[in-house]
Structure formats: structure tokens, C-alpha cells
Design a protein around this motif. Structure first.
Motif, mmCIF file in Angstrom:
data_model
loop_
_atom_site.group_PDB
_atom_site.id
_atom_site.type_symbol
_atom_site.label_atom_id
_atom_site.label_comp_id
_atom_site.label_asym_id
_atom_site.label_seq_id
_atom_site.Cartn_x
_atom_site.Cartn_y
_atom_site.Cartn_z
ATOM 1 N N ARG A 198 69.093 33.778 50.964
ATOM 2 C CA ARG A 198 69.675 33.787 52.110
ATOM 3 C C ARG A 198 71.337 34.489 52.192
ATOM 4 N N ALA A 199 71.715 34.497 51.189
ATOM 5 C CA ALA A 199 72.953 35.139 51.067
ATOM 6 C C ALA A 199 72.942 36.806 50.919
ATOM 7 N N LEU A 200 71.875 37.484 50.511
ATOM 8 C CA LEU A 200 71.406 38.686 50.353
ATOM 9 C C LEU A 200 71.794 39.531 51.511
ATOM 10 N N PRO A 201 71.306 39.188 52.629
ATOM 11 C CA PRO A 201 71.456 40.268 53.993
ATOM 12 C C PRO A 201 73.056 40.387 54.195
ATOM 13 N N ASP A 202 74.058 39.594 53.809
ATOM 14 C CA ASP A 202 75.426 39.939 53.931
ATOM 15 C C ASP A 202 75.867 40.589 52.752
ATOM 16 N N ARG A 235 56.914 28.876 49.519
ATOM 17 C CA ARG A 235 58.136 28.951 50.312
ATOM 18 C C ARG A 235 59.131 30.060 50.353
ATOM 19 N N LEU A 236 59.598 30.321 49.024
ATOM 20 C CA LEU A 236 60.616 31.115 48.759
ATOM 21 C C LEU A 236 59.974 32.662 49.068
ATOM 22 N N ARG A 237 58.678 32.811 48.835
ATOM 23 C CA ARG A 237 58.085 34.263 49.251
ATOM 24 C C ARG A 237 57.968 34.263 50.711
ATOM 25 N N SER A 238 57.893 33.327 51.423
ATOM 26 C CA SER A 238 57.958 33.067 52.876
ATOM 27 C C SER A 238 59.354 33.559 53.342
ATOM 28 N N ILE A 239 60.387 33.106 52.945
ATOM 29 C CA ILE A 239 61.643 33.339 53.364
ATOM 30 C C ILE A 239 62.094 34.834 53.086
ATOM 31 N N ILE A 240 61.655 35.366 51.730
ATOM 32 C CA ILE A 240 61.987 36.772 51.481
ATOM 33 C C ILE A 240 61.305 37.713 52.629
ATOM 34 N N GLU A 255 60.526 36.785 55.855
ATOM 35 C CA GLU A 255 61.106 36.398 57.019
ATOM 36 C C GLU A 255 62.341 37.218 57.032
ATOM 37 N N LEU A 256 63.086 37.386 56.049
ATOM 38 C CA LEU A 256 64.379 38.287 55.991
ATOM 39 C C LEU A 256 64.287 39.768 56.138
ATOM 40 N N HIS A 257 62.863 40.097 55.642
ATOM 41 C CA HIS A 257 62.448 41.484 55.239
ATOM 42 C C HIS A 257 63.312 41.860 53.844
ATOM 43 N N LEU A 258 63.114 41.099 52.871
ATOM 44 C CA LEU A 258 63.620 41.507 51.584
ATOM 45 C C LEU A 258 62.780 41.797 50.493
ATOM 46 N N GLU A 259 61.766 42.008 50.890
ATOM 47 C CA GLU A 259 60.623 42.429 49.801
ATOM 48 C C GLU A 259 61.002 43.469 49.058
ATOM 49 N N LYS A 260 61.788 44.319 49.190
ATOM 50 C CA LYS A 260 62.188 45.541 48.327
ATOM 51 C C LYS A 260 63.662 44.907 47.426
ATOM 52 N N ASN A 261 63.926 44.044 48.105
ATOM 53 C CA ASN A 261 65.123 43.602 47.262
ATOM 54 C C ASN A 261 65.364 42.198 46.293
ATOM 55 N N VAL A 262 64.007 41.535 46.467
ATOM 56 C CA VAL A 262 63.773 40.270 45.549
ATOM 57 C C VAL A 262 62.778 40.515 45.056
#
Length: 365
Positions: free
Chosen positions: A205-209, A230-235, A237-244
Motif C-alpha cells: 500500500r506504500a508503493l503508489p506514493d 488477499r495480497l494478490r487481491s490488493i495488488i 486493486e491498486l493496479h500494481l501487477e507490474k510492480n509487485v
């Protein structure tokens, strides 16, 4: 040293912390002086030191009675003189019953979460098991303080985990693949079982900033566990598939390459009720690669890392605190390098597994 039966749910090659702790303590002792009984199915060929047996009944209650019968037969065959178990419930009950009926002494090993949960669920039984033990071994002084608060007279020894450097050799093929995958990226790394108190969600959740200032930042999580979905769901949700990346199938032979490729190690552990970080072997592993480390400061982490000169230790683990700590090290490479080097130097003061094995040999004498 007496002939010891190590009674455990986990043992190498299972990669859990308790299993690796027992394995590293006993593998340095004379093989004829101990045998391991585990109800963990063996994942690969292992030595004759280990027997995989079902210890708990699936139908009959109480389930531990089967363990008493199984262990009684094994004691006769091996001529065992002492039981060592890192599971106060329910295997500590098995050891306690055999002490009461056959006079076989036992040693209980505690790791933080286990003693807290045991006291919550079966306090009187837990205290009786600890009082009747020949010795109590704890993985940190923080765990020891939980026992001291019970005012139990049983002798207690702290035997902290050490670093198994040979397990962390860098696999060239894996390192090359990581170099290709993370080409041009700054890599944050976490290693651990995927459970909530390890703080993976806070980093995600810190990654977008963080990405606003450091668009080349990537986050790699190595581990498996109940929080994965759950972690994959958060990833998502935040559109971070390419970052995590979550890597659940990294082998021991590959793990060193992940540490070697990373730029910063972050595991903002925190306490949830009785669920605590008893020590944190992964902090020693990260330190051996000179990585700057961000960790929680909730229970036993400081014993693994020493002081604030060796890592950023967060007394309050919040989204903002995790984000700001990561950003501070990304913005100050010199401070990051100093923290990493200090942590690496501190490893020279950490007892080796060989030294810790001598302690367990004394305890089991």
C-alpha cells in the motif's frame, strides 16, 4: 549428552523457522546421540536420523494419545533418554505424559507465538508442562521474559538462531534471470511466511506514493502462506501487477540470488495479540548480503538486528511509517549503505550454529 528424541511437527527440508531451528541445532551433534520423529511427510530423501510417523489421531480424542503410544515404542527401540520438543501443545503433552508414566525427562523449546497461544488456550496445562520440564530453551530474551513472568523455577537458556551461510550461496543462473527481470529497477525484497503480522500489505500500500518519486521501484515477496490470495487481491486493486512479484516456489538453492539482487530488505513486522516475531532469521540473512534493512520493533527483532545503527527499527508500524522509512533510504544511498555494512559487521558477533549446538548439547546432558 543423553540419547535425545527430537519430537517435532516441522523439520528440514520443511522451510519453516522452527523446523530449520531444530535442524541446525542438532545436525552439528553426533548422529548416534539423537533421532528425529516428525509427522511432516518427507519432501525428499533425508538421512536415517529422521522418522516420519503419524503422531496425532485423526479420530480418537484426545488426539495426542496416539503420540504417547508411538513415542513409547520408539523410545524402547532407540533407547531414548530425553525428549526435546519445540511444540508445547500438543507434543509437549505427549512428552509430559511420558515423563509422568516412564520418567523420561523432556526439554521444551519456545519461540514466541507458541507460548502466548498455549497460555491463552490451556493456561494451567501449559504451566504444568513447563514446571515439569527438565529445561526450557527460548529463541530470544523477549520470549524468555514471557516465561519469567510465570515465575516458573525450571532452568531456562536462551539459544538464538544463527546464520546458515552455506544455504545462501548465489545461484548464477537464478541471479542472471533476476538481472534480466529487474533490469534497470530498484528492488525491495521481503522474505517470510505470508501472514498478516509480517507487514507485506503495508509495503504494497506504500508503493503508489513511492512510485511517484521512484518509478523504477519494484517489490519482490518470497514466501507462501495463508495471506497470498488477499495480497494478490490488493495488488490487483491498486493496479500494481507490474510492480509487485510474489514468488511462492523459491528453493533454498535459489534464495541467495534474491538477496544478492535486492537493493533494500523490508519486513515491517508487528504484534497481533499473541502472534509475534520471536527473532527473525531472515534479518540475519539480509544482513549477510549487506542490505539496508527496515524492520518492526515489536518483540524479538531487535535481538536479531542489534540496534538502530544497523537497521531502521519501527516502533510504530503504520502505512506512513513504512512509506517514509523506505523513501528515506531511497533518497539517501549513503545512509542505506552504512546501515547495510553495519548489519553485516554485526554478524561477526552472532554465535554460529556450531556454538549454539554446544549449548543444546549441554542442556540435553
Amino acid at each position: 549428552m543423553k540419547k535425545v528424541i527430537v519430537l517435532t511437527h516441522e523439520y528440514y527440508p520443511y522451510r519453516g523457522g522452527i523446523g530449520m531451528y531444530c535442524y541446525n541445532l542438532f545436525r552439528h551433534l553426533p548422529p548416534e546421540r539423537y533421532k528425529v520423529i516428525t509427522d511432516q511427510p518427507m519432501l525428499e530423501d533425508t538421512t536415517s536420523q529422521v522418522a516420519s510417523l503419524r503422531l496425532l489421531s485423526r479420530l480418537v480424542r484426545p488426539r495426542w494419545r496416539r503420540g504417547v503410544r508411538v513415542l513409547s515404542r520408539f523410545i524402547q527401540e532407540f533407547r531414548g533418554e530425553l525428549i526435546f520438543t519445540p511444540h508445547i501443545l500438543p507434543l509437549g503433552i505427549v512428552a509430559n505424559r511420558l515423563f509422568q508414566t516412564k520418567g523420561i525427562p523432556y526439554v521444551i523449546s519456545l519461540h514466541g507465538l507458541d507460548i502466548g497461544l498455549a497460555l491463552q488456550s490451556k493456561r494451567a496445562l501449559t504451566i504444568d508442562i513447563l514446571r515439569s520440564a527438565k529445561h526450557i530453551v527460548v529463541n530470544s530474551d523477549a520470549t524468555g521474559r514471557l516465561v519469567h513472568a510465570l515465575e516458573i523455577p525450571t532452568p531456562l537458556t536462551t539459544i538464538t538462531p544463527s546464520l546458515d551461510a552455506a544455504r545462501l550461496s548465489v545461484n548464477g543462473k537464478t541471479r542472471a534471470a533476476l538481472d534480466e527481470h529487474y533490469r534497470g529497477n530498484t528492488v525491495l525484497l521481503s522474505v517470510g511466511r505470508l501472514v498478516r503480522r509480517k507487514g507485506f500489505e503495508l509495503v504494497i500500500r506504500a508503493l503508489p506514493d513511492l512510485l511517484k518519486r521512484s518509478p523504477a521501484l519494484r517489490y519482490c515477496i518470497v514466501g507462501s502462506g495463508p495471506e497470498e490470495a488477499r495480497l494478490r487481491s490488493i495488488i490487483h486493486e491498486l493496479h500494481l501487477e507490474k510492480n509487485v512479484d510474489i514468488r511462492t516456489d523459491v528453493t533454498d538453492s535459489e534464495l541467495g540470488a534474491y538477496y544478492d539482487r535486492a537493493d533494500l530488505f523490508v519486513l515491517p513486522t508487528f504484534k497481533i495479540g499473541s502472534d509475534v516475531e520471536g527473532f527473525g532469521i531472515v534479518f540475519l540473512e539480509a544482513a549477510s548480503f549487506g542490505l539496508p534493512i527496515i524492520a518492526g520493533d515489536s518483540f524479538g527483532e531487535r535481538e536479531a538486528l542489534g540496534s538502530d545503527e544497523n537497521a531502521i527499527l519501527l516502533s510504530e508500524v503504520t502505512h506512513d511509517a513504512v512509506r517514509d522509512a523506505i523513501q528515506s533510504l531511497l533518497a539517501d544511498p549513503r545512509r542505506a549503505a552504512t546501515l547495510g555494512e553495519n548489519a553485516r559487521r554485526r554478524l561477526q558477533t552472532v554465535p554460529t550454529w556450531e556454538q549454539q549446538a554446544k549449548k543444546i548439547e549441554s542442556v540435553c546432558s
